[in-house]
Design a protein around this motif. Sequence first.
Motif: not given
Length: 437
Positions: A119-133
């Motif tokens: 989806x292009x340049x993504x802003x991601x709001x969340x804690x570091x441990x919510x990371x996905x690939x």
Amino acid sequence: MNTLHAHHVAQLQQRAEQALARTGFDALAIASGIEKFAFLDDRPYLFQPNPHFKHWLPLTQHPNSWLLVRPGRKPLLIYYQPDDYWHLPPEAPSGFWVDPFDIVVIADPADAAAHLQGHGRLAVIGEADAALEGVLPNNPEALLHLLHYPRACKSEYELEQMRAASRRAVKGHVAAQQAFMEGRSELDIHRAYLAATGHTDRDLPYTNIVGLNEHCAVLHYQYQDPQAPAQSRSFLIDAGAQVNGYASDITRTWSRGGHEEFEAVLAAMEAAQLALVDEVRAGTDYREIHLSTHRRIAAILSSQGIVKMSAEAIVAEGVSSTFMPHGIGHLLGLQVHDIGGFMADESGAVAPKPEGHRYLRLTRVLEPGMVVTIEPGLYFIPTLLDKLRATSAGGAVDWAKVERLLPYGGVRIEDDVACRASGAPENLTRDAFAALA
């Protein structure tokens, strides 16, 4: 409710699209959060959802879910529903909140990545441990400022949730007062509160403060003594409730009577608190309400003969801070101490606290739709009184009277108050008590 929530989501969509455009991102991904476990244990902590996630959705027990916001399109809810026989999984999405969203259901947390990528340049709001690939929380500061600043002003949907949270909480306060009058322990009073509100300790918005006698002087008293005292003199309860992720935050102080000096302080604090509530008006600097609180506390200390100085001198000498060492209140909403309280504007600039008042949690000018707490206190805290005794101002204190009041701990009265565009504020707390009565 459907219409109110739909309008609320439309407002959030518009706000998010503007923030994305201004910060150069193409889409916004919001993690609900993940379940966390105690060190070297398989026992999870209580799940705390990302407030940005529950701003859009009344989902407070849904880890591993995501929300994707794209300009010009319906927000996409990625709804985690595992095939689990160890724990009860979430039900299929349903209710008043579903219509504004496109919804996909996943059974594996990792499956969310495929819906968030591309989806292009993504802003991601969340804690570091919510990371996905391929999906890493970056929490862009400028974008967060643009979202946090207006969050202080509640939509009508949000105000309805907070009114309901107040109504839920006051049932517990009435039950707690009755239990106190019956001479029951702090733990029994706490249990009476939970039963009346229909809450468990798991879903309270914060840990209840339930203090008897001297414990009323411990600002964040963290225990509930299972043993009832030989004599219950005074009772302070600071307890809220939660509805669809929105909190109430209410404090009351009660006495069983028989001590004229404490009853006089309690009555004076009730009058002062109501006067402070009336100061919640659009255009008023909340810092001025805090300073007004110190003037009113000083007037009580002087008129009750606790400190034999003028009210003006009590404030000037800093004596009022011994008896009220905290701020007058804070923003309330998705979080009990809602974010954005120190923001001067949407750039993230800080509106400073008044000099000498480091515990104030809100320094903004009030606007329509803001919900704030008004919680003046007057306490007899031994460690602070010892420091006052050692100063020159200590000679003006009637220490004999203070000794008589020490066993009662102190007083705090707190209401949740909504600022209106004009006229008197809406007192969510007093309205809820009146409705119950």
